[in-house]
Design a protein around this motif. Structure first.
Motif, PDB file in Angstrom:
ATOM      1  N   TYR A  66       0.840  -1.204   0.000  1.00 13.75           N
ATOM      2  CA  TYR A  66       0.000   0.000   0.000  1.00 13.75           C
ATOM      3  C   TYR A  66       0.874   1.253   0.000  1.00 13.75           C
ATOM      4  O   TYR A  66       0.618   2.201  -0.745  1.00 13.75           O
ATOM      5  N   VAL A  67       1.914   1.252   0.826  1.00 13.85           N
ATOM      6  CA  VAL A  67       2.793   2.423   0.907  1.00 13.85           C
ATOM      7  C   VAL A  67       3.504   2.646  -0.421  1.00 13.85           C
ATOM      8  O   VAL A  67       3.597   3.784  -0.909  1.00 13.85           O
ATOM      9  N   ARG A  68       4.000   1.563  -1.048  1.00 15.48           N
ATOM     10  CA  ARG A  68       4.720   1.697  -2.318  1.00 15.48           C
ATOM     11  C   ARG A  68       3.839   2.255  -3.419  1.00 15.48           C
ATOM     12  O   ARG A  68       4.288   3.077  -4.235  1.00 15.48           O
ATOM     13  N   ASN A  69       2.593   1.823  -3.454  1.00 17.45           N
ATOM     14  CA  ASN A  69       1.745   2.132  -4.602  1.00 17.45           C
ATOM     15  C   ASN A  69       0.812   3.319  -4.389  1.00 17.45           C
ATOM     16  O   ASN A  69       0.427   3.971  -5.367  1.00 17.45           O
ATOM     17  N   LEU A  70       0.426   3.606  -3.148  1.00 20.02           N
ATOM     18  CA  LEU A  70      -0.632   4.593  -2.926  1.00 20.02           C
ATOM     19  C   LEU A  70      -0.221   5.786  -2.072  1.00 20.02           C
ATOM     20  O   LEU A  70      -0.973   6.761  -1.997  1.00 20.02           O
ATOM     21  N   VAL A  71       0.910   5.701  -1.417  1.00 20.17           N
ATOM     22  CA  VAL A  71       1.388   6.850  -0.632  1.00 20.17           C
ATOM     23  C   VAL A  71       2.451   7.572  -1.445  1.00 20.17           C
ATOM     24  O   VAL A  71       3.398   6.939  -1.918  1.00 20.17           O
ATOM     25  N   PRO A  72       2.306   8.889  -1.632  1.00 20.54           N
ATOM     26  CA  PRO A  72       3.301   9.633  -2.424  1.00 20.54           C
ATOM     27  C   PRO A  72       4.714   9.444  -1.886  1.00 20.54           C
ATOM     28  O   PRO A  72       4.932   9.323  -0.685  1.00 20.54           O
ATOM     29  N   SER A  73       5.660   9.384  -2.810  1.00 19.12           N
ATOM     30  CA  SER A  73       7.060   9.175  -2.435  1.00 19.12           C
ATOM     31  C   SER A  73       7.538  10.297  -1.521  1.00 19.12           C
ATOM     32  O   SER A  73       7.292  11.483  -1.767  1.00 19.12           O
TER      33      SER A  73
END
Length: 786
Positions: free
Chosen positions: A549-556
């Motif tokens: 979820y963090v890799r794909n949906l949280v902005p870098s």
């Protein structure tokens, strides 16, 4: 010479060369058994629905799966098939099928949890003809509350009792408990596409499912699909997805590229990749067996030639000698074939469990298979027999001695031995690679060990009272968590993940919920954030998300902790990310772990939950399960206790790799055993031929190690050549096999060296033992004898 006399000579020849004969027959028996078994399995699966006269006119209606890009869904809305029949003359009939999520079937005091119940239209017999042993199938399809049973399930439930008119209590996840009257018992259909224990008619609550279309003769399914899509017949996502009219083979044969997101439990399926690998392995075993047979036959030639020349001196005709040689080779193969059938009958049940096949002994003598088997054994028996009889009968003794001592024969034998070594090392390397992947699966499955799931939405009593009662006792339970749904079949929501190049990748969000003990109970590793107990005090609607979820949906560059999930509104607030957990898989490792959110709530808010997850202490799992069942029956009187072993369920979703590994292990052991037998025979013959030479060497001071090395040296060269040829070839094949997995196990240096070490070790023991025994022979006595 009479036929009896010829047989007598053949049997005497076998007895004089019993070591060679036993090795030859044993090798051929194993090779023929493996090949016949796998080839029969291939024919059985390839000819599924062979007795269905309408098979070529029956097609499956599919559409694009909106939840998995590139995949097709077998689901079709309930009203679509009737529209197609009315609108298109090409569609002559349709059949809709669906299954119930059966939790148990009860008859009197007996409870059966492994039972598939499907519902079908009254057109069932137009597509798949079932014959009744007793009762009337039409009644079960047309009248509500009626059911037809398979013969095996009827015998399992009722034994020898007449089941007609008896009532079965069936509990399903959606409809709860229903009673069905048995109106028919059905004969098994060989090579059937469908599999079920109970069959009933379609009810008014049917919303959609699998749909078969029966097309008019000479209709093009592709053109029909184009018409349907051109006329914009509604799909699951109108304008974005389209229909496909596919043959039955698309449902039956599953490959990594076309396997659906979730398989249909009532459809028999065959894993083509596993089938082809199995068939290839069986053919390789047959090659080893044939190499052994050839080497043993060449080793027996000298003894046979001596016998032939004696028979010529005694007045035997050339015709009689050819018949004798032909009969020797032919009967050897025929005996091996008969023994292979006996071996198949002994291991067939294990094979069926391993590959989830449905073979039985009568099918080997079915007209689909018998001509192939007879042709195969005749070729295996007649071709070598004809060659040996013609070649040896025309070969003089001096010609044979020249041929035997020549380099041509030695090169030929060396090539056969190298081929055996190649196959053995290749199978070992493939086994190690598959086992590496299984180890990775076991790592992902570790969080599900000793974890059970109790409950079912819309159909079970509340599980909160069960938890309260179990907490009072506490023995054998590590932790418990109330949950809003199942873990491995959780709720999902479609996602469109933006890629760096601006495109969108379709995926879905796994949505779970649980109380503050959810992390410890599910065995999850929390990487950051507060504990679940602190989160429920800090945020109104806290969630834990996984790494995906963090890799794909949280902005870098953005800290996910405290990040608001505005796209997932909940009541008067929104979800807030309170922590990140390590990725955990809920399906096959062929697919990447999807983004996941776990809504954490207090135990009070989860008091109406439908599911309870319990982690058991591993030392006394069975005892604890019995006690949980007793507490369940106490809290929910009259309700049957049932649970899901999440570890077992997770491994089922990865059973293709497990089956492949077990099959490769079996064939590797068989290949090594046959190679060992062949080496034993060759070295045994070589030592007997070189007794005089070895005796002279010993007289001149050769040590035991010199003698042993003399025999091992040529085989070491052959092993080295085989290794250099086998490993790169098998590496390329297994590299392609690993590409189907999103998560791949890494190779180690051990995987490349172990095949060589195993083959060298077995060869050294086999050949060295022969050299050691020969070294014990008295050289003086040996020279006198020779």
């Amino acid at each position: 010479m009479t036929l009896f006399a010829t047989l007598k000579i053949i049997v005497r020849s076998w007895w004089r060369n019993k070591v060679f004969f036993l090795i030859s027959v044993l090798s051929l028996t194993v090779g023929l058994a493996c090949t016949n078994l796998l080839f029969t399995y291939f024919v059985h699966d390839y000819n599924f629905e062979s007795g269905n006269r309408n098979k070529d006119r029956i097609f499956c209606l599919q559409q694009d799966d909106p939840l998995q890009e590139g995949s097709k869904a077998t689901y079709v809305s309930a009203g679509i098939p009737s529209v197609l029949k009315e609108k298109y003359a090409e569609v002559t009939d349709y059949l809709r099928l669906s299954s119930y999520d059966v939790q148990y079937c009860r008859y009197q005091e007996n409870v059966f949890r492994e039972a598939r119940l499907i519902c079908a239209d009254t057109t069932m017999q137009h597509f798949f003809t079932y014959q009744s042993i007793a009762g009337c199938l039409k009644q079960a399809l047309e009248q509500p509350g009626k059911v037809a049973l398979s013969e095996a399930f009827a015998r399992k439930v009722f034994g020898d009792k007449n089941p007609l008119g008896e009532l079965l209590e069936v509990k399903t996840a959606m409809d709860g408990v229903k009673r069905y009257e048995v109106t028919a018992v059905l004969k098994p259909r060989p090579q059937s596409l469908l599999r079920f224990e109970m069959l009933t008619g379609m009810d008014a609550h049917f919303f959609g499912g699998l749909t078969f279309l029966q097309l008019a003769p000479h209709t093009s399914p592709r053109q029909l699909a184009e018409k349907i899509n051109r006329d914009k017949v509604p799909t699951l996502m109108p304008g974005e997805t389209k229909y496909y009219v596919e043959p039955l083979s698309v449902l039956y044969f599953v490959t990594p590229g076309n396997s659906p997101r979730r398989s249909l439990s009532y459809i028999n399926q065959s894993n083509m990749q596993l089938l082809y690998i199995s068939l290839t392995s069986a053919l390789l075993i047959l090659i080893i067996a044939c190499c052994n047979y050839t080497n043993m036959s060449l080793s027996r030639v000298l003894q046979q030639l001596k016998m032939i020349h004696v028979e010529k001196l005694m007045g035997s005709r050339k015709k009689d000698i050819r018949l004798q040689l032909f009969g020797d080779a032919f009967l050897t193969v025929l005996l091996a074939f008969v023994l292979s059938l006996l071996a198949i009958s002994d291991c067939l049940s294990f094979f069926n469990r391993l590959l989830a096949s449905h073979l039985d002994i009568p099918f080997f003598f079915n007209m689909q298979m018998l001509p192939f088997l007879l042709l195969f054994v005749l070729i295996m028996a007649i071709v070598p027999a004809c060659y040996i009889s013609r070649k040896l009968s025309a070969l003089s003794f001096s010609e044979y001695r020249t041929l035997q001592a020549g380099k041509r024969k030695q090169r030929f034998v060396s090539c056969l031995v190298v081929l055996q070594f190649m196959i053995s090392m290749g199978l070992i390397y493939a086994t190690l690679t598959a086992n590496r992947q299984i180890s990775l699966i076991n790592e992902h499955a570790a969080c599900y060990e000793n974890l059970i799931e109790i409950g079912a939405s819309n159909a079970s009593p509340s599980v909160a009272p069960l938890k309260d009662e179990l907490e009072k006792q506490g023995q054998g339970i590590q932790s418990m968590s109330l949950s809003g749904g199942p873990v491995l079949s959780s709720w999902i929501q479609e996602l469109a993940i933006k890629q760096p190049d601006g495109t969108e990748k379709k995926s879905h969000l796994v949505m779970l919920s649980g109380d503050t003990d959810v992390v410890s109970t599910m065995g999850l590793q929390q990487l950051s954030g507060d504990s679940p107990q602190q989160l429920v005090e800090k945020y109104p609607y806290p969630v834990l998300v996984n790494e995906s979820y963090v890799r794909n949906l949280v902005p870098s560059g953005v800290n996910p902790i405290g990040h608001l999930m505005a796209e997932f509104a909940m009541a008067d607030s929104i979800y807030t990310i309170g922590g990140v957990v390590k990725d955990f898989s809920t399906g096959s490792l062929e697919a990447e772990v999807n983004p996941c959110m776990i809504h954490v709530a207090s135990a009070d808010k989860m008091s109406r939950s439908d599911y309870l997850h319990i982690r058991l202490e591993p030392e006394r799992c069975q005892e604890t399960l019995r006690r949980i069942g007793q507490v369940w029956e106490k809290v929910n009187e009259g309700s049957v206790f049932q649970y899901t072993d999440l570890h077992r369920e997770f491994m089922k979703r990865n059973d293709k790799v497990c089956s492949l590994s077990k099959m490769l292990i079996g064939y590797s052991l068989i290949g090594l055993a046959l190679t060992c037998f062949g080496l034993f025979g060759i070295s045994w013959y070589a030592t007997r031929q070189r007794i005089r030479e070895i005796s002279i060497r010993k007289i001149h001071g050769a040590t035991a190690w010199h003698i042993i090395w003399l025999f091992c040296k040529p085989f070491c060269l052959q092993i080295a050549v085989a290794y250099l040829l086998a490993i790169p070839t098998v590496y390329g094949l297994m590299f392609r096999w690993r590409e189907q997995f999103a998560y791949k196990a890494d190779w180690t240096i051990t995987d490349f060296l172990l095949p060589l070490m195993i083959v060298v070790g077995i060869s050294a023991i086999t050949i060295g033992l022969q050299g050691y025994l020969l070294n014990k022979v008295n050289p003086i006595e040996s020279i006198k004898t020779e």
